[in-house]
Design a protein around this motif. Structure first.
Motif, PDB file in Angstrom:
ATOM      1  N   MET A 160       0.834  -1.203   0.000  1.00 13.97           N
ATOM      2  CA  MET A 160       0.000   0.000   0.000  1.00 13.97           C
ATOM      3  C   MET A 160       0.869   1.253   0.000  1.00 13.97           C
ATOM      4  N   GLU A 161       1.921   1.241   0.817  1.00 11.01           N
ATOM      5  CA  GLU A 161       2.823   2.399   0.878  1.00 11.01           C
ATOM      6  C   GLU A 161       3.528   2.618  -0.457  1.00 11.01           C
ATOM      7  N   THR A 162       3.959   1.533  -1.103  1.00 17.79           N
ATOM      8  CA  THR A 162       4.597   1.649  -2.416  1.00 17.79           C
ATOM      9  C   THR A 162       3.630   2.261  -3.423  1.00 17.79           C
ATOM     10  N   THR A 163       2.398   1.826  -3.392  1.00 21.30           N
ATOM     11  CA  THR A 163       1.392   2.311  -4.334  1.00 21.30           C
ATOM     12  C   THR A 163       1.060   3.773  -4.079  1.00 21.30           C
ATOM     13  N   ILE A 164       0.939   4.147  -2.825  1.00 19.41           N
ATOM     14  CA  ILE A 164       0.648   5.546  -2.487  1.00 19.41           C
ATOM     15  C   ILE A 164       1.774   6.451  -2.971  1.00 19.41           C
ATOM     16  N   ARG A 165       3.033   6.041  -2.746  1.00 22.46           N
ATOM     17  CA  ARG A 165       4.161   6.851  -3.223  1.00 22.46           C
ATOM     18  C   ARG A 165       4.130   7.002  -4.740  1.00 22.46           C
ATOM     19  N   LEU A 166       3.824   5.917  -5.435  1.00 21.56           N
ATOM     20  CA  LEU A 166       3.749   5.975  -6.894  1.00 21.56           C
ATOM     21  C   LEU A 166       2.666   6.946  -7.347  1.00 21.56           C
ATOM     22  N   PHE A 167       1.484   6.816  -6.786  1.00 29.15           N
ATOM     23  CA  PHE A 167       0.390   7.690  -7.203  1.00 29.15           C
ATOM     24  C   PHE A 167       0.709   9.153  -6.916  1.00 29.15           C
ATOM     25  N   GLU A 173       0.909  15.199 -13.301  1.00 30.31           N
ATOM     26  CA  GLU A 173       0.701  14.718 -14.670  1.00 30.31           C
ATOM     27  C   GLU A 173      -0.714  14.170 -14.844  1.00 30.31           C
ATOM     28  N   ALA A 174      -1.188  13.422 -13.846  1.00 33.48           N
ATOM     29  CA  ALA A 174      -2.534  12.846 -13.941  1.00 33.48           C
ATOM     30  C   ALA A 174      -3.598  13.940 -14.017  1.00 33.48           C
ATOM     31  N   LEU A 175      -3.434  14.967 -13.209  1.00 35.65           N
ATOM     32  CA  LEU A 175      -4.400  16.063 -13.243  1.00 35.65           C
ATOM     33  C   LEU A 175      -4.341  16.808 -14.569  1.00 35.65           C
ATOM     34  N   ASP A 176      -3.154  16.987 -15.124  1.00 30.78           N
ATOM     35  CA  ASP A 176      -3.023  17.651 -16.427  1.00 30.78           C
ATOM     36  C   ASP A 176      -3.648  16.805 -17.536  1.00 30.78           C
ATOM     37  N   ILE A 177      -3.437  15.489 -17.475  1.00 23.91           N
ATOM     38  CA  ILE A 177      -3.985  14.596 -18.499  1.00 23.91           C
ATOM     39  C   ILE A 177      -5.503  14.527 -18.388  1.00 23.91           C
ATOM     40  N   GLY A 178      -6.020  14.589 -17.164  1.00 23.40           N
ATOM     41  CA  GLY A 178      -7.466  14.593 -16.970  1.00 23.40           C
ATOM     42  C   GLY A 178      -8.096  13.216 -16.930  1.00 23.40           C
ATOM     43  N   VAL A 179      -7.314  12.201 -16.546  1.00 19.04           N
ATOM     44  CA  VAL A 179      -7.818  10.834 -16.421  1.00 19.04           C
ATOM     45  C   VAL A 179      -7.621  10.392 -14.974  1.00 19.04           C
ATOM     46  N   LYS A 180      -8.702   9.889 -14.343  1.00 21.57           N
ATOM     47  CA  LYS A 180      -8.594   9.421 -12.967  1.00 21.57           C
ATOM     48  C   LYS A 180      -8.039   8.007 -12.917  1.00 21.57           C
ATOM     49  N   ILE A 181      -7.158   7.752 -11.961  1.00 24.95           N
ATOM     50  CA  ILE A 181      -6.659   6.405 -11.701  1.00 24.95           C
ATOM     51  C   ILE A 181      -7.696   5.684 -10.853  1.00 24.95           C
ATOM     52  N   ALA A 182      -8.166   4.526 -11.320  1.00 23.23           N
ATOM     53  CA  ALA A 182      -9.171   3.754 -10.585  1.00 23.23           C
ATOM     54  C   ALA A 182      -8.525   2.466 -10.084  1.00 23.23           C
ATOM     55  N   ILE A 183      -8.173   2.445  -8.806  1.00 16.79           N
ATOM     56  CA  ILE A 183      -7.506   1.282  -8.230  1.00 16.79           C
ATOM     57  C   ILE A 183      -8.556   0.216  -7.911  1.00 16.79           C
ATOM     58  N   GLU A 184      -8.299  -0.998  -8.367  1.00 15.27           N
ATOM     59  CA  GLU A 184      -9.228  -2.103  -8.154  1.00 15.27           C
ATOM     60  C   GLU A 184      -8.889  -2.858  -6.871  1.00 15.27           C
ATOM     61  N   ASN A 185      -9.903  -3.288  -6.139  1.00 17.44           N
ATOM     62  CA  ASN A 185      -9.700  -4.282  -5.074  1.00 17.44           C
ATOM     63  C   ASN A 185      -9.568  -5.624  -5.786  1.00 17.44           C
ATOM     64  N   HIS A 186      -8.333  -6.130  -5.884  1.00 16.37           N
ATOM     65  CA  HIS A 186      -8.009  -7.162  -6.875  1.00 16.37           C
ATOM     66  C   HIS A 186      -7.499  -8.453  -6.245  1.00 16.37           C
ATOM     67  N   ALA A 187      -8.109  -9.581  -6.623  1.00 14.80           N
ATOM     68  CA  ALA A 187      -7.573 -10.920  -6.324  1.00 14.80           C
ATOM     69  C   ALA A 187      -7.213 -11.106  -4.856  1.00 14.80           C
ATOM     70  N   GLY A 188      -8.023 -10.538  -3.969  1.00 13.86           N
ATOM     71  CA  GLY A 188      -7.786 -10.716  -2.539  1.00 13.86           C
ATOM     72  C   GLY A 188      -6.663  -9.871  -1.983  1.00 13.86           C
ATOM     73  N   ASP A 189      -6.206  -8.848  -2.735  1.00 11.79           N
ATOM     74  CA  ASP A 189      -5.083  -8.052  -2.217  1.00 11.79           C
ATOM     75  C   ASP A 189      -5.510  -7.130  -1.078  1.00 11.79           C
TER      76      ASP A 189
END
Length: 374
Positions: A160-167, A173-189
Motif C-alpha cells: 500500500m505504501e509503495t502504491t501511495i508513493r507511486l500515485f 501529470e494525472a491532473l493535467d492529463i485529466g484521467v482518474k486512476i481507478a484502483i481495483e480491489n483485486h484478487a484478494g489483495d
C-alpha cells in the motif's frame, strides 16, 4: 363465498402475503423504473480473454449486445498503441454511442504480480494515462497485487505504501492529463478499508475506485461492505456473482454468471444506483475457476488478515451460511498442463454464453443499461 375483508387487503391475503406481493411487483417493474437512475451497462474485456480479440473487434461485440460502455482490461487489448489505432478505437466507440473505461495491470513494484522485466511502474502508469486520454476515457483501472502480498514481510501495508508513493509521484501529470486512476480491489489483495486508505492518502482528486464485486469474497469480505466503504470513490466497476458457502475448514467461493450465486444482486444494484449514480456497470464474468477454500477455522489463515473487524467478518460468515456450491455445468480453465484444442473451444463458448446470459440478467432482472432499450 369468502367473507368481505375488513382489513383493506384482498380477502384471501393477510398483511404479510400482501406485502410480499407488492414487493415482488416492485421488483418486476425494476427495468421500467431504471430510467430514473440510468446505469450504463458494459463489460470488461477479460471476460472474453479466450477469444484474443483486440480494439475494434471488441467494440463490434459490444455493439452487437447494444451496450453503452466497455472497459479495456489491459492496454494490450487496444491492439497497437500508436496514435492512429487508438484514434480508430476512439472514433468507432463514438460512432457506436459507447464510452470507454480504460485499464492496465499491476502498478506496484513490490508486489509479486509486478512484471520485474518491464519498464518502471511510473513510466507504465503515465503511458497508460496518456493512452486512456487518446481514446477519450475519463478513468483508467489498475491494480496493486494479489492475496499473496498479504503474507510477505511488512504485510499488505508495505505494498500500500509503495502504491501511495507511486500515485503521489504522478499527481500533477494525472491532473493535467485529466484521467482518474481507478484502483481495483483485486484478487484478494486489499479489503475495502485498505483500498480507501490508498485512495485518500494518494489524493482523491485524481485516484478513485474500480469496485470489483467478486474479489471481496477472496478477502473474506461481504461485497455489500465493499460497496458501503468505497461508494464515494467509485468511478467504474467489475460486476460478477459468487457462490459463497460453508466448508469444513471455513468457507469456499466460486465465481459464476449473474444470478447463479447467492449475492443479492437486486439489492446490490439498488444500493449502487443510490450511492454511485455516476459510475458505469462493467460486467467482468469469470467462470471456469474451481471453488477456492478460505480456511478461517485455521490459525495460520489469520496471518493475512490480522486487522479484520469482527463485525465485518460476521457479515461474510452470514453470506457463507446463506449459500451452497454451484451445481451447474462448468468447464474448468485453471488446470495444469497443455489443454486439448477441444477444451480451448469449450472454454471460449463458455465465456461467451456466461457473459451473454449475464447481460440478459442485468437487463431483465436488474434493469441496467440504456442503449438496449432502443
Amino acid at each position: 363465498m369468502p367473507r368481505p375483508s375488513t382489513t383493506g387487503y384482498p380477502s384471501h391475503m393477510n398483511r404479510r402475503s400482501f406485502l410480499r406481493t407488492v414487493s415482488a411487483a416492485g421488483t418486476a417493474l425494476l427495468p421500467t423504473r431504471a430510467a430514473e437512475v440510468p446505469v450504463k451497462l458494459g463489460f470488461d474485456t477479460y471476460s472474453l480473454r479466450a477469444f484474443k480479440w483486440k480494439g475494434t473487434q471488441l467494440l463490434d461485440y459490444a455493439a452487437s449486445q447494444k451496450l453503452d460502455t466497455i472497459q479495456f482490461s489491459a492496454l494490450e487489448d487496444y491492439g497497437p498503441l500508436d496514435a492512429e489505432n487508438l484514434g480508430r478505437v476512439k472514433d468507432n466507440a463514438a460512432r457506436l454511442h459507447m464510452t470507454i473505461d480504460s485499464g492496465m495491470g499491476c502498478i506496484c513494484e513490490t508486489s509479486r504480480s509486478f512484471a520485474k522485466n518491464g519498464r518502471p511502474a511510473r513510466e507504465q502508469l503515465l503511458a497508460g494515462l496518456r493512452a486512456s486520454k487518446t481514446v477519450a476515457s475519463k478513468v483508467m483501472r489498475c491494480y496493486m497485487g494479489s492475496w499473496e502480498d498479504r503474507l510477505g514481510d511488512g504485510g499488505i501495508e508495505r505494498h500500500m505504501e509503495t502504491t501511495i508513493r507511486l500515485f503521489r509521484s504522478v499527481r500533477s501529470e494525472a491532473l493535467d492529463i485529466g484521467v482518474k486512476i481507478a484502483i481495483e480491489n483485486h484478487a484478494g489483495d486489499m479489503q475495502a478499508r485498505e483500498t480507501r486508505t490508498v485512495i485518500e492518502e494518494s489524493g482523491k482528486e485524481f485516484v478513485a475506485s474500480c469496485l470489483d464485486t467478486g474479489n471481496p469474497v477472496w478477502a473474506i469480505e461481504d461485497p455489500f461492505v465493499t460497496l458501503e466503504v468505497l461508494a464515494p470513490y467509485v468511478v467504474t466497476t467489475h460486476v460478477r456473482d459468487s457462490c459463497v458457502f460453508e466448508h469444513p475448514r471455513g468457507a469456499a467461493f466460486q465465481w459464476v454468471a449473474l444470478g447463479d450465486g447467492n449475492v443479492d444482486l437486486v439489492k446490490f444494484v439498488a444500493e449502487f444506483r443510490r450511492l454511485c449514480p455516476q459510475s458505469s456497470m462493467q460486467l467482468e464474468i469469470i467462470t471456469g475457476r474451481p471453488p477456492r477454500v478460505m480456511p478461517y477455522y485455521e490459525a495460520d489463515f489469520w496471518k493475512a488478515f490480522p486487522k479484520m473487524p469482527a463485525s465485518e467478518f460476521a457479515r461474510f460468515v452470514a453470506l457463507a451460511k446463506s449459500g451452497h456450491p454451484f451445481m451447474g455445468a462448468m468447464v474448468i480453465e485453471d488446470v495444469p498442463g497443455k489443454r486439448a484444442a477441444a477444451m480451448d473451444e469449450a472454454l471460449k463458448e463458455q465465456q461467451r454464453v456466461d457473459l451473454d446470459r449475464s447481460f440478459e440478467y442485468a437487463r431483465k432482472t436488474l434493469g441496467v443499461g440504456v442503449n438496449w432499450r432502443g
